[in-house]
Design an enzyme around this catalytic site. Structure first.
Site, PDB file in Angstrom:
ATOM      1  N   CYS A 171       0.849  -1.191   0.000  1.00 31.61           N
ATOM      2  CA  CYS A 171       0.000   0.000   0.000  1.00 31.61           C
ATOM      3  C   CYS A 171       0.893   1.252   0.000  1.00 31.61           C
ATOM      4  CB  CYS A 171      -0.960  -0.060   1.188  1.00 31.61           C
ATOM      5  SG  CYS A 171      -2.219   1.235   1.192  1.00 31.61           S
ATOM      6  N   ASP A 228      -8.766  -2.673  -7.990  1.00 29.41           N
ATOM      7  CA  ASP A 228      -8.370  -1.656  -7.012  1.00 29.41           C
ATOM      8  C   ASP A 228      -8.965  -0.323  -7.439  1.00 29.41           C
ATOM      9  OD1 ASP A 228      -7.048   0.229  -5.400  1.00 29.41           O
ATOM     10  OD2 ASP A 228      -5.207  -0.956  -5.343  1.00 29.41           O
ATOM     11  N   HIS A 260      -7.657  -3.765  -3.829  1.00 28.47           N
ATOM     12  CA  HIS A 260      -6.528  -3.238  -3.068  1.00 28.47           C
ATOM     13  C   HIS A 260      -6.349  -4.096  -1.809  1.00 28.47           C
ATOM     14  CE1 HIS A 260      -3.666  -0.110  -1.982  1.00 28.47           C
ATOM     15  NE2 HIS A 260      -4.130  -0.176  -0.760  1.00 28.47           N
TER      16      HIS A 260
END
Length: 292
Positions: A171, A228, A260
């Protein structure tokens, strides 16, 4: 205390405040709705040295987590860059998984100067009050400190080999993986898991991953989810194309149905099949490029 040079040449003064976090959080982050600790992967520490460590850095000592094979020796180093939620049990587990594969893995708590992520439950507040206030120059310097710690101190007799240095992040840590691979010429291979490549810039975070793509100093593998909603695949492909046009090695693996955070096994976003495939690709990438 010396100044730090930002990614755009801007001189930044390191924070002079005391470290807010002097030790790591126990367990998992409190900030993820629907987190399922019972379903998370738990890698044991049998055959490893693993635990919290102290990393000398600008202005004090960073808490961090490290894991390495228990047999005394030197092992290739992988820097593990956290999500926005801190070095909690999931990040620690990733370090132990890497150690089982023969690495000295270390995850410094990069936000220790700014906020106590162990007590924060609101994602918006984490981004506003911690992440947005973290200078990129400090982040890069702290990762340099973690790499130096691995090769000079290590954990209980297990030391890092200073030559084969790898970096991986998740991330926000994926975004920082791009930046670190453009910063440190000692990096031999980088793997970014769903790291944002665009976004707003600020004086203390002056460049995006896409901005530094042409400056990568190591081959980079990007692992992304086609579902995502926060990271358009077209943006990632454009960053990769920019890097390749500059003669850099970038490979992308986009999993069409993955959201994600597909490797975060403590979250509802976890997708076991693609997480396992991505992990295998990461290990193969490291070995193919001299890390391990």
């Amino acid at each position: 205390m010396s100044a730090l040079l930002g990614l755009d040449g801007l001189v930044l003064q390191p924070p002079r405040r005391a470290f807010v976090m002097t030790s790591l959080m126990a367990g998992f982050t409190l900030a993820v709705p629907g987190a399922a600790e019972a379903a998370a992967i738990h890698t044991d520490s049998a055959g490893l040295h693993a635990g919290e460590v102290r990393i000398p850095a600008t202005g004090g000592t960073l808490p961090g987590y490290a894991a390495a094979p228990a047999a005394p020796g030197r092992y290739p180093v992988v820097l593990v860059i956290e999500e926005i939620f801190g070095v909690h049990e999931h990040i620690k587990d990733l370090c132990r998984r890497l150690a089982k594969a023969g690495y000295l893995a270390v995850a410094p708590e990069l936000y220790a100067r700014i906020g106590d992520l162990s007590t924060m439950t609101d994602v918006g507040a984490i981004i506003r009050d911690v992440i947005s206030k973290a200078p990129d120059a400090q982040m890069l310097a702290d990762l340099d400190s973690a790499a130096a710690w691995a090769s000079t101190t290590g954990i209980e007799g297990s030391l890092g080999d200073p030559a084969p240095l790898g970096v991986t992040g998740f991330c926000r840590g994926g975004r920082n993986t791009w930046l670190y691979a453009a910063h440190n010429p000692a990096v031999k291979a980088a793997v970014a898991w769903y790291g944002p490549v665009g976004g707003a810039t600020t004086p203390i975070q002056p460049r995006t991953a896409a901005d530094v793509a042409a400056e990568l100093k190591a081959p980079l593998l990007g692992l992304y989810g086609g579902a995502d909603t926060g990271i358009p695949v077209a943006d990632v492909e454009a960053a990769a194309a920019k890097a390749r046009a500059a003669g850099k090695t970038v490979e992308l693996r986009v999993y069409p149905e993955a959201p994600h955070g597909f490797n975060a096994d403590y979250r509802p976003s976890y997708r076991e099949d693609v997480a396992k495939d991505g992990w295998a690709r990461m290990l193969a990438w490291f070995k193919a490029h001299g890390v391990g």
